[in-house]
Design a protein around this motif. Structure first.
Motif, PDB file in Angstrom:
ATOM      1  N   VAL A  85       0.831  -1.208   0.000  1.00 51.92           N
ATOM      2  CA  VAL A  85       0.000   0.000   0.000  1.00 51.92           C
ATOM      3  C   VAL A  85       0.865   1.257   0.000  1.00 51.92           C
ATOM      4  O   VAL A  85       0.533   2.248  -0.666  1.00 51.92           O
ATOM      5  N   ASN A  86       1.980   1.231   0.700  1.00 57.49           N
ATOM      6  CA  ASN A  86       2.807   2.427   0.870  1.00 57.49           C
ATOM      7  C   ASN A  86       3.921   2.577  -0.156  1.00 57.49           C
ATOM      8  O   ASN A  86       4.648   3.578  -0.138  1.00 57.49           O
ATOM      9  N   ALA A  87       4.062   1.617  -1.054  1.00 62.74           N
ATOM     10  CA  ALA A  87       5.118   1.691  -2.074  1.00 62.74           C
ATOM     11  C   ALA A  87       4.775   2.737  -3.141  1.00 62.74           C
ATOM     12  O   ALA A  87       3.628   3.170  -3.264  1.00 62.74           O
ATOM     13  N   ALA A  88       5.798   3.140  -3.884  1.00 56.68           N
ATOM     14  CA  ALA A  88       5.601   4.104  -4.970  1.00 56.68           C
ATOM     15  C   ALA A  88       5.141   3.367  -6.228  1.00 56.68           C
ATOM     16  O   ALA A  88       5.702   2.330  -6.599  1.00 56.68           O
ATOM     17  N   TYR A  89       4.109   3.912  -6.866  1.00 52.41           N
ATOM     18  CA  TYR A  89       3.563   3.340  -8.103  1.00 52.41           C
ATOM     19  C   TYR A  89       3.344   4.451  -9.112  1.00 52.41           C
ATOM     20  O   TYR A  89       3.220   5.628  -8.732  1.00 52.41           O
ATOM     21  N   PRO A  90       3.275   4.102 -10.387  1.00 49.87           N
ATOM     22  CA  PRO A  90       3.026   5.146 -11.394  1.00 49.87           C
ATOM     23  C   PRO A  90       1.661   5.802 -11.258  1.00 49.87           C
ATOM     24  O   PRO A  90       1.473   6.944 -11.649  1.00 49.87           O
ATOM     25  N   ALA A  92      -2.535   5.316  -9.035  1.00 47.67           N
ATOM     26  CA  ALA A  92      -3.302   4.669  -7.973  1.00 47.67           C
ATOM     27  C   ALA A  92      -3.873   3.325  -8.417  1.00 47.67           C
ATOM     28  O   ALA A  92      -4.049   2.421  -7.598  1.00 47.67           O
ATOM     29  N   ARG A  93      -4.148   3.198  -9.708  1.00 48.34           N
ATOM     30  CA  ARG A  93      -4.686   1.927 -10.194  1.00 48.34           C
ATOM     31  C   ARG A  93      -3.644   0.818 -10.081  1.00 48.34           C
ATOM     32  O   ARG A  93      -3.970  -0.318  -9.730  1.00 48.34           O
ATOM     33  N   VAL A  99      -2.361  -4.375  -4.491  1.00 45.69           N
ATOM     34  CA  VAL A  99      -3.066  -4.708  -3.255  1.00 45.69           C
ATOM     35  C   VAL A  99      -3.939  -5.941  -3.453  1.00 45.69           C
ATOM     36  O   VAL A  99      -3.925  -6.878  -2.639  1.00 45.69           O
ATOM     37  N   ILE A 100      -4.704  -5.953  -4.538  1.00 46.73           N
ATOM     38  CA  ILE A 100      -5.576  -7.099  -4.818  1.00 46.73           C
ATOM     39  C   ILE A 100      -4.753  -8.359  -5.017  1.00 46.73           C
ATOM     40  O   ILE A 100      -5.089  -9.439  -4.503  1.00 46.73           O
ATOM     41  N   GLN A 146      -8.573   1.489   2.837  1.00 48.55           N
ATOM     42  CA  GLN A 146      -9.151   2.817   2.630  1.00 48.55           C
ATOM     43  C   GLN A 146      -8.114   3.782   2.050  1.00 48.55           C
ATOM     44  O   GLN A 146      -8.447   4.622   1.202  1.00 48.55           O
ATOM     45  N   GLN A 147      -6.881   3.632   2.479  1.00 51.84           N
ATOM     46  CA  GLN A 147      -5.804   4.472   1.960  1.00 51.84           C
ATOM     47  C   GLN A 147      -5.645   4.267   0.447  1.00 51.84           C
ATOM     48  O   GLN A 147      -5.544   5.236  -0.318  1.00 51.84           O
ATOM     49  N   ALA A 148      -5.645   2.995   0.024  1.00 52.41           N
ATOM     50  CA  ALA A 148      -5.496   2.694  -1.406  1.00 52.41           C
ATOM     51  C   ALA A 148      -6.736   3.116  -2.190  1.00 52.41           C
ATOM     52  O   ALA A 148      -6.628   3.617  -3.321  1.00 52.41           O
ATOM     53  N   LEU A 149      -7.914   2.939  -1.611  1.00 54.88           N
ATOM     54  CA  LEU A 149      -9.155   3.308  -2.293  1.00 54.88           C
ATOM     55  C   LEU A 149      -9.297   4.821  -2.415  1.00 54.88           C
ATOM     56  O   LEU A 149      -9.828   5.323  -3.421  1.00 54.88           O
ATOM     57  N   GLU A 150      -8.836   5.535  -1.416  1.00 47.78           N
ATOM     58  CA  GLU A 150      -8.911   7.001  -1.492  1.00 47.78           C
ATOM     59  C   GLU A 150      -8.090   7.519  -2.667  1.00 47.78           C
ATOM     60  O   GLU A 150      -8.549   8.382  -3.434  1.00 47.78           O
ATOM     61  N   ASP A 151      -6.886   6.995  -2.830  1.00 48.20           N
ATOM     62  CA  ASP A 151      -6.052   7.389  -3.969  1.00 48.20           C
ATOM     63  C   ASP A 151      -6.741   7.057  -5.288  1.00 48.20           C
ATOM     64  O   ASP A 151      -6.680   7.832  -6.248  1.00 48.20           O
ATOM     65  N   LEU A 152      -7.391   5.902  -5.329  1.00 50.81           N
ATOM     66  CA  LEU A 152      -8.048   5.462  -6.558  1.00 50.81           C
ATOM     67  C   LEU A 152      -9.222   6.374  -6.919  1.00 50.81           C
ATOM     68  O   LEU A 152      -9.402   6.738  -8.084  1.00 50.81           O
ATOM     69  N   THR A 153     -10.020   6.752  -5.936  1.00 58.25           N
ATOM     70  CA  THR A 153     -11.179   7.608  -6.213  1.00 58.25           C
ATOM     71  C   THR A 153     -10.744   9.018  -6.611  1.00 58.25           C
ATOM     72  O   THR A 153     -11.365   9.646  -7.469  1.00 58.25           O
TER      73      THR A 153
END
Length: 211
Positions: A85-90, A92-93, A99-100, A146-153
């Protein structure tokens, strides 16, 4: 038998922490294999090859050992999920995709995890200490999702009740995890992964239309 075989053939004596961890891991092994009804303090000690009295050096009793076993199981899962969850990604998706994948990976979707989890669910009916651990784990897992979903939304440009979305998505993930763990032949991991995205994309698309 309380030790490991060294290079010289002599049995290495385990340290206090190593013995404690071995007791916990052996408890998880027995619960996963034999279930709640088939696992007892005596059966765990027999599996490990030690006297039941040894447990008193590390735990207050059988109930304390069970709680420690559950917490080790979930702490290992959280330790694998948190850095994802806390790693750097290009974007949010990509983060949510990782995560999934972690959530449904074969490391956690399998006989050992599901067997022990079912045993703990059964034991929680008579062990209130476990229910307290369940709640702590649930809250920690919800916070990461929730942290990952917030970035996604935010990336998708939609407004949504994050707590409601997180709870619903967590329930879906848990249901998919349960299905592929109990009936691994029914849904392949790739299919389960796609199913999660189908649900998320449908929710996001619905919120765009609503907005």
């Amino acid at each position: 038998m309380d030790g490991t075989q060294g290079e010289t053939g002599r049995r290495k004596r385990l340290s206090h922490d190593e013995r404690r961890l071995k007791l916990i891991e052996t408890t998880l092994t027995c619960l996963a294999r034999d279930g709640a009804e088939g696992t007892s303090l005596r059966s765990v000690c027999r599996e490990m090859g030690v006297a039941p009295s040894l447990v008193k050096h590390f735990f207050e009793g059988w109930r304390d050992l069970l709680v420690a076993a559950y917490e080790l199981l979930v702490e290992r899962f959280m330790a694998s999920l948190e850095p994802v969850v806390n790693a750097a990604y290009p974007n949010a998706r990509a983060r949510m995709d990782a995560v999934i994948h972690t959530y449904l990976s074969t490391d956690w979707a399998g006989d050992s995890s599901i067997g022990a989890s079912i045993a703990f669910w059964q034991l929680s009916r008579s062990l209130p200490e476990l229910k307290a651990s369940f709640t702590r784990y649930l809250n920690g897992r919800r916070a990461l999702l929730q942290q990952a979903l917030e970035d996604l939304t935010v990336e998708a440009g939609v407004e949504v009740d994050l707590e409601q979305l997180t709870t619903a998505f967590m329930l879906m993930l848990d249901g998919v995890w349960l299905e592929i763990s109990v009936n691994p032949g029914n849904i392949a991991e790739s299919g389960a992964h796609a199913m999660c995205w189908f649900w998320l994309d449908a929710v996001l698309a619905g919120r765009r239309k609503a907005g």
